[in-house]
Design a protein around this motif. Sequence first.
Motif, PDB file in Angstrom:
ATOM      1  N   LEU A 100       7.915  11.377  37.430  1.00 57.86           N
ATOM      2  CA  LEU A 100       8.009  11.795  36.038  1.00 57.86           C
ATOM      3  C   LEU A 100       9.102  11.003  35.335  1.00 57.86           C
ATOM      4  CD1 LEU A 100       6.981  14.082  33.998  1.00 57.86           C
ATOM      5  CD2 LEU A 100       9.119  15.216  34.578  1.00 57.86           C
ATOM      6  N   LEU A 101       8.716  10.320  34.256  1.00 57.41           N
ATOM      7  CA  LEU A 101       9.661   9.548  33.453  1.00 57.41           C
ATOM      8  C   LEU A 101       9.726  10.159  32.060  1.00 57.41           C
ATOM      9  CD1 LEU A 101       8.372   5.943  34.306  1.00 57.41           C
ATOM     10  CD2 LEU A 101      10.383   7.077  35.273  1.00 57.41           C
ATOM     11  N   GLY A 102      10.878  10.698  31.708  1.00 60.25           N
ATOM     12  CA  GLY A 102      11.063  11.212  30.358  1.00 60.25           C
ATOM     13  C   GLY A 102      11.079  10.067  29.351  1.00 60.25           C
ATOM     14  N   ARG A 103      10.672  10.370  28.137  1.00 64.60           N
ATOM     15  CA  ARG A 103      10.552   9.357  27.088  1.00 64.60           C
ATOM     16  C   ARG A 103      11.840   8.559  26.890  1.00 64.60           C
ATOM     17  NH1 ARG A 103       6.472  10.159  22.767  1.00 64.60           N
ATOM     18  NH2 ARG A 103       6.501   8.220  21.596  1.00 64.60           N
ATOM     19  N   ALA A 154       7.163  12.944  28.120  1.00 58.83           N
ATOM     20  CA  ALA A 154       7.309  12.419  29.476  1.00 58.83           C
ATOM     21  C   ALA A 154       5.970  11.876  29.954  1.00 58.83           C
ATOM     22  CB  ALA A 154       7.810  13.508  30.430  1.00 58.83           C
ATOM     23  N   ALA A 155       6.033  11.117  31.037  1.00 61.71           N
ATOM     24  CA  ALA A 155       4.827  10.572  31.660  1.00 61.71           C
ATOM     25  C   ALA A 155       4.899  10.804  33.156  1.00 61.71           C
ATOM     26  CB  ALA A 155       4.698   9.081  31.374  1.00 61.71           C
ATOM     27  N   ALA A 156       3.823  11.323  33.723  1.00 60.36           N
ATOM     28  CA  ALA A 156       3.689  11.484  35.173  1.00 60.36           C
ATOM     29  C   ALA A 156       2.860  10.308  35.667  1.00 60.36           C
ATOM     30  CB  ALA A 156       3.009  12.805  35.516  1.00 60.36           C
ATOM     31  N   VAL A 157       3.466   9.477  36.513  1.00 61.55           N
ATOM     32  CA  VAL A 157       2.853   8.225  36.947  1.00 61.55           C
ATOM     33  C   VAL A 157       2.323   8.381  38.367  1.00 61.55           C
ATOM     34  CG1 VAL A 157       3.247   5.761  37.316  1.00 61.55           C
ATOM     35  CG2 VAL A 157       4.452   6.956  35.459  1.00 61.55           C
ATOM     36  N   LEU A 158       1.066   7.955  38.563  1.00 58.65           N
ATOM     37  CA  LEU A 158       0.410   8.070  39.863  1.00 58.65           C
ATOM     38  C   LEU A 158      -0.348   6.778  40.177  1.00 58.65           C
ATOM     39  CD1 LEU A 158      -0.429   9.893  42.283  1.00 58.65           C
ATOM     40  CD2 LEU A 158      -2.344  10.678  40.874  1.00 58.65           C
TER      41      LEU A 158
END
Length: 191
Positions: free
Chosen positions: A140-143, A98-102
């Motif tokens: 949060l975007l899961g793969r 996942a990626a946490a985007v800010l």
Amino acid sequence: MRTAGVVLAAGAGRRFGKPKALVEYRGALLVDRAAQVLAAGGCAPVLVVLGAAADEVRSRAQLRNVSVVPNPEWPSGMGSSLRAALTALDDEPDDVVAAAVLPVDMPGVSAEAVRRVVAHTAEDALAAAAIEQRRSHPVLLGRAHWRAAAERAIGDAGARGYLRAHDVTLVSCDGISEGFDIDSPEDLADG
């Protein structure tokens, strides 16, 4: 399972008058602050997407323990930065799920808010911090969503359209995080 952190910091900051990555807030550049918050919140690796004034950002910012992702398409908007980050993350090992985007211009986001959102990490996750029941950051975007989210990331909308079309788990961050962003020099006094 790991969650990557992504700082979107490529914009020129037209309304602000300079790239927000180079704005100092409470003794630190916004770009360093955002990267540190993601790392302190449990994200690894942390990617910082740069575009406007990238050479100056690299020379002035500390950018410790981060991977810089260049975005030559930065003038087209935040969507291109999200696409650049998600494309770079495709090269990460499969345990980065996942990626946490800010966005760089949200210095009120706390490491505790990042931890709460990252606790929802899964390959199919879609989650976001919520302030007073309104979606905020980090997101949060899961793969499993990276490719489709990247395809819909156009202009300045980033993942907004993709998130609106899907169920997103809202993670309450009331009292531990602030959802304000810095759009003008006057906003620095308000934060």
